[in-house]
Write a protein that holds these residues in place. Structure first.
Motif, PDB file in Angstrom:
ATOM      1  N   GLY A 278      12.596 -61.772  29.351  1.00 37.37           N
ATOM      2  CA  GLY A 278      13.333 -60.563  29.017  1.00 37.37           C
ATOM      3  C   GLY A 278      12.521 -59.625  28.149  1.00 37.37           C
ATOM      4  N   LEU A 279      12.847 -58.333  28.220  1.00 36.19           N
ATOM      5  CA  LEU A 279      12.156 -57.315  27.431  1.00 36.19           C
ATOM      6  C   LEU A 279      13.022 -56.896  26.253  1.00 36.19           C
ATOM      7  CD1 LEU A 279       9.841 -55.261  27.009  1.00 36.19           C
ATOM      8  CD2 LEU A 279      11.149 -53.678  28.469  1.00 36.19           C
ATOM      9  N   LEU A 280      12.493 -57.075  25.055  1.00 34.65           N
ATOM     10  CA  LEU A 280      13.154 -56.626  23.830  1.00 34.65           C
ATOM     11  C   LEU A 280      12.447 -55.376  23.323  1.00 34.65           C
ATOM     12  CD1 LEU A 280      15.157 -57.125  21.446  1.00 34.65           C
ATOM     13  CD2 LEU A 280      13.324 -58.447  20.363  1.00 34.65           C
ATOM     14  N   HIS A 281      13.191 -54.311  23.133  1.00 32.35           N
ATOM     15  CA  HIS A 281      12.650 -53.057  22.587  1.00 32.35           C
ATOM     16  C   HIS A 281      13.594 -52.609  21.490  1.00 32.35           C
ATOM     17  CE1 HIS A 281      10.913 -48.765  23.478  1.00 32.35           C
ATOM     18  NE2 HIS A 281      10.652 -49.184  22.255  1.00 32.35           N
ATOM     19  N   THR A 282      13.179 -52.818  20.238  1.00 34.26           N
ATOM     20  CA  THR A 282      14.106 -52.585  19.136  1.00 34.26           C
ATOM     21  C   THR A 282      13.347 -52.235  17.867  1.00 34.26           C
ATOM     22  OG1 THR A 282      16.072 -53.482  18.040  1.00 34.26           O
ATOM     23  CG2 THR A 282      14.219 -54.997  18.365  1.00 34.26           C
ATOM     24  N   GLU A 283      14.087 -52.089  16.801  1.00 40.72           N
ATOM     25  CA  GLU A 283      13.500 -51.814  15.487  1.00 40.72           C
ATOM     26  C   GLU A 283      13.869 -52.934  14.537  1.00 40.72           C
ATOM     27  OE1 GLU A 283      13.976 -48.614  11.804  1.00 40.72           O
ATOM     28  OE2 GLU A 283      14.565 -48.016  13.840  1.00 40.72           O
ATOM     29  N   ILE A 284      12.853 -53.542  13.924  1.00 40.46           N
ATOM     30  CA  ILE A 284      13.066 -54.638  12.979  1.00 40.46           C
ATOM     31  C   ILE A 284      12.369 -54.284  11.673  1.00 40.46           C
ATOM     32  CG2 ILE A 284      12.710 -57.095  12.520  1.00 40.46           C
ATOM     33  CD1 ILE A 284      12.660 -57.569  15.521  1.00 40.46           C
ATOM     34  N   LYS A 285      13.139 -54.141  10.612  1.00 39.45           N
ATOM     35  CA  LYS A 285      12.625 -53.801   9.281  1.00 39.45           C
ATOM     36  C   LYS A 285      11.741 -52.548   9.322  1.00 39.45           C
ATOM     37  CE  LYS A 285      12.817 -58.565   7.595  1.00 39.45           C
ATOM     38  NZ  LYS A 285      12.046 -59.719   7.049  1.00 39.45           N
ATOM     39  N   GLY A 286      12.216 -51.528  10.030  1.00 41.12           N
ATOM     40  CA  GLY A 286      11.510 -50.261  10.090  1.00 41.12           C
ATOM     41  C   GLY A 286      10.374 -50.194  11.086  1.00 41.12           C
ATOM     42  N   GLU A 287      10.087 -51.295  11.756  1.00 39.78           N
ATOM     43  CA  GLU A 287       8.982 -51.329  12.731  1.00 39.78           C
ATOM     44  C   GLU A 287       9.532 -51.398  14.148  1.00 39.78           C
ATOM     45  OE1 GLU A 287       5.093 -54.082  13.958  1.00 39.78           O
ATOM     46  OE2 GLU A 287       6.366 -54.639  12.250  1.00 39.78           O
ATOM     47  N   ILE A 288       9.017 -50.542  15.053  1.00 41.61           N
ATOM     48  CA  ILE A 288       9.429 -50.554  16.447  1.00 41.61           C
ATOM     49  C   ILE A 288       8.717 -51.711  17.157  1.00 41.61           C
ATOM     50  CG2 ILE A 288       9.532 -49.283  18.613  1.00 41.61           C
ATOM     51  CD1 ILE A 288      11.307 -48.174  16.379  1.00 41.61           C
ATOM     52  N   ILE A 289       9.514 -52.562  17.775  1.00 40.13           N
ATOM     53  CA  ILE A 289       9.014 -53.754  18.462  1.00 40.13           C
ATOM     54  C   ILE A 289       9.316 -53.630  19.950  1.00 40.13           C
ATOM     55  CG2 ILE A 289       9.192 -56.278  18.680  1.00 40.13           C
ATOM     56  CD1 ILE A 289       8.036 -55.429  16.021  1.00 40.13           C
ATOM     57  N   LYS A 290       8.320 -53.865  20.788  1.00 38.97           N
ATOM     58  CA  LYS A 290       8.535 -53.924  22.237  1.00 38.97           C
ATOM     59  C   LYS A 290       7.736 -55.109  22.757  1.00 38.97           C
ATOM     60  CE  LYS A 290       8.569 -51.147  26.480  1.00 38.97           C
ATOM     61  NZ  LYS A 290       8.246 -49.831  27.094  1.00 38.97           N
ATOM     62  N   LYS A 291       8.465 -56.177  23.135  1.00 37.38           N
ATOM     63  CA  LYS A 291       7.764 -57.388  23.542  1.00 37.38           C
ATOM     64  C   LYS A 291       8.618 -58.219  24.486  1.00 37.38           C
ATOM     65  CE  LYS A 291       9.295 -60.177  19.563  1.00 37.38           C
ATOM     66  NZ  LYS A 291       8.843 -61.041  18.447  1.00 37.38           N
ATOM     67  N   LEU A 292       7.956 -59.108  25.218  1.00 36.77           N
ATOM     68  CA  LEU A 292       8.642 -60.052  26.085  1.00 36.77           C
ATOM     69  C   LEU A 292       9.114 -61.245  25.263  1.00 36.77           C
ATOM     70  CD1 LEU A 292       6.250 -59.999  29.170  1.00 36.77           C
ATOM     71  CD2 LEU A 292       8.464 -58.858  28.936  1.00 36.77           C
TER      72      LEU A 292
END
Length: 346
Positions: A278-292
């Motif tokens: 699955g593809l996760l594209h989100t913001e965690i602690k102010g950082e944009i994360i896009k990863k499998l």
């Protein structure tokens, strides 16, 4: 380990593929036989078990648990006989054909002091378990909308007459629908209202083969879709929150492997191909994360293990009769909504 003597009410595809392998693998179950009306097949795979000629013969035998894996329109009749005989029961989906039937079965089980579980095995699919984990970690923020699909490309009518003959248990809503309705209720609980479009799309079909259901919650909505004309697959799960999104293709391999005759195990069973992450594209602690995201292993064994402990240790069934009632409430509301072309409050 104490054994639960278990019998099946049929030994067709579901008995052979979804139940027998796990009953055989789990050390707490002893499979004693199946009711076989015409074809006598179970002893080819399990020579030591019985082939019953009638349900009465089966219920009179030393059996603790009966799996009701017959066509949907027969579930209520057979499950009621099982429960009234004082036997524990697993009933396949759709649990029944009406809410009233589901409520009655739940009441009988409670009165008789026996366990009644609904076989919602898709809770233990690898893809769904991964979605559950993402939501439990609150990685997407407040949910805005979600979609769950159970799509196929198969315009040909099924050779199984009970699936294509107009009856109270036939049609995609009561075949594939309970899987993703149950998953939605697991993730989000009961909605406030339901809107649905249920249609026939295949040539010469007599039963519904497409649905689009909207579940309305106070602050978000969930769409459930299934049909037979999806040649290019959609993601099975699309979830959008105020911080990010998670998209997960269908990837669970258990059904395909069971159909090939593979046997469940604890090591590699239910392991998806890496291409289906699955593809996760989100913001965690102010950082944009896009990863499998690596997919969790699926294993229907856990459902049967839950049933075992519910009977032996008097714990709650892994999928309760109340869960089955709630799925039927959504199905009934969807049918009413589609007929009246309006949202139905629950």
């Amino acid at each position: 380990m104490q054994k639960i003597k278990t019998a099946l009410l049929s030994y067709g595809m579901s008995g052979k593929v979804f139940h027998a392998p796990f009953l055989h693998f789990h050390p707490g179950f002893e499979m004693v036989g199946a009711w076989e009306r015409t074809k006598k097949l179970i002893q080819n795979d399990f020579p030591a078990v019985k082939s019953y000629s009638t349900i009465e013969e089966l219920l009179e035998d030393d059996v603790d648990l009966v799996i009701v894996n017959t066509p949907v329109e027969t579930h209520y009749e057979y499950a009621k006989k099982v429960l009234l005989a004082g036997k524990n029961a697993i009933v396949e989906k759709a649990f029944t054909t009406t809410v009233a039937q589901a409520q009655e079965l739940a009441a009988i089980a409670n009165e008789k002091g026996v366990k009644l579980a609904v076989f919602q095995n898709r809770r233990w699919d690898s893809d769904f378990k991964t979605v559950q984990k993402i939501l439990s970690q609150e990685l997407l923020g407040e949910i805005v909308e979600a979609e769950i699909h159970f799509d196929r490309y198969n315009p040909v009518l099924s050779p199984k007459l009970h699936k294509e003959t107009a009856n109270s248990g036939a049609g995609i809503l009561k075949d594939l629908g309970p899987h993703i309705i149950d998953q939605a209720l697991c993730l989000f609980g009961m909605p406030k209202s339901v809107f649905a479009d249920i249609r026939i799309t295949r040539e010469h079909s007599l039963v519904d083969d497409y649905f689009d259901i909207l579940l309305y919650y106070p602050d978000f909505r969930v769409r459930l879709k299934a049909g037979f004309f999806v040649r290019e697959a959609n993601p099975s799960y699309v979830i959008h929150g105020k911080k990010g999104s998670f998209l997960k293709p269908h990837g669970d391999v258990q059904e395909d492997e069971l159909k090939l005759g593979k046997k469940p195990n604890f090591d590699t069973w239910g392991t998806e191909s890496i291409e289906n992450q699955g593809l996760l594209h989100t913001e965690i602690k102010g950082e944009i994360i896009k990863k499998l995201i690596p997919t969790l292993q699926g294993n229907y064994y856990d459902f049967f293990d839950g049933v075992y402990h519910s009977i032996i240790n008097n714990t709650v069934e892994p999928v309760t009769a109340l869960d089955g009632v709630r799925v039927m409430q959504i199905i009934e509301a969807a049918i009413q909504s589609s007929a009246q072309k309006k949202a139905i409050d629950l």
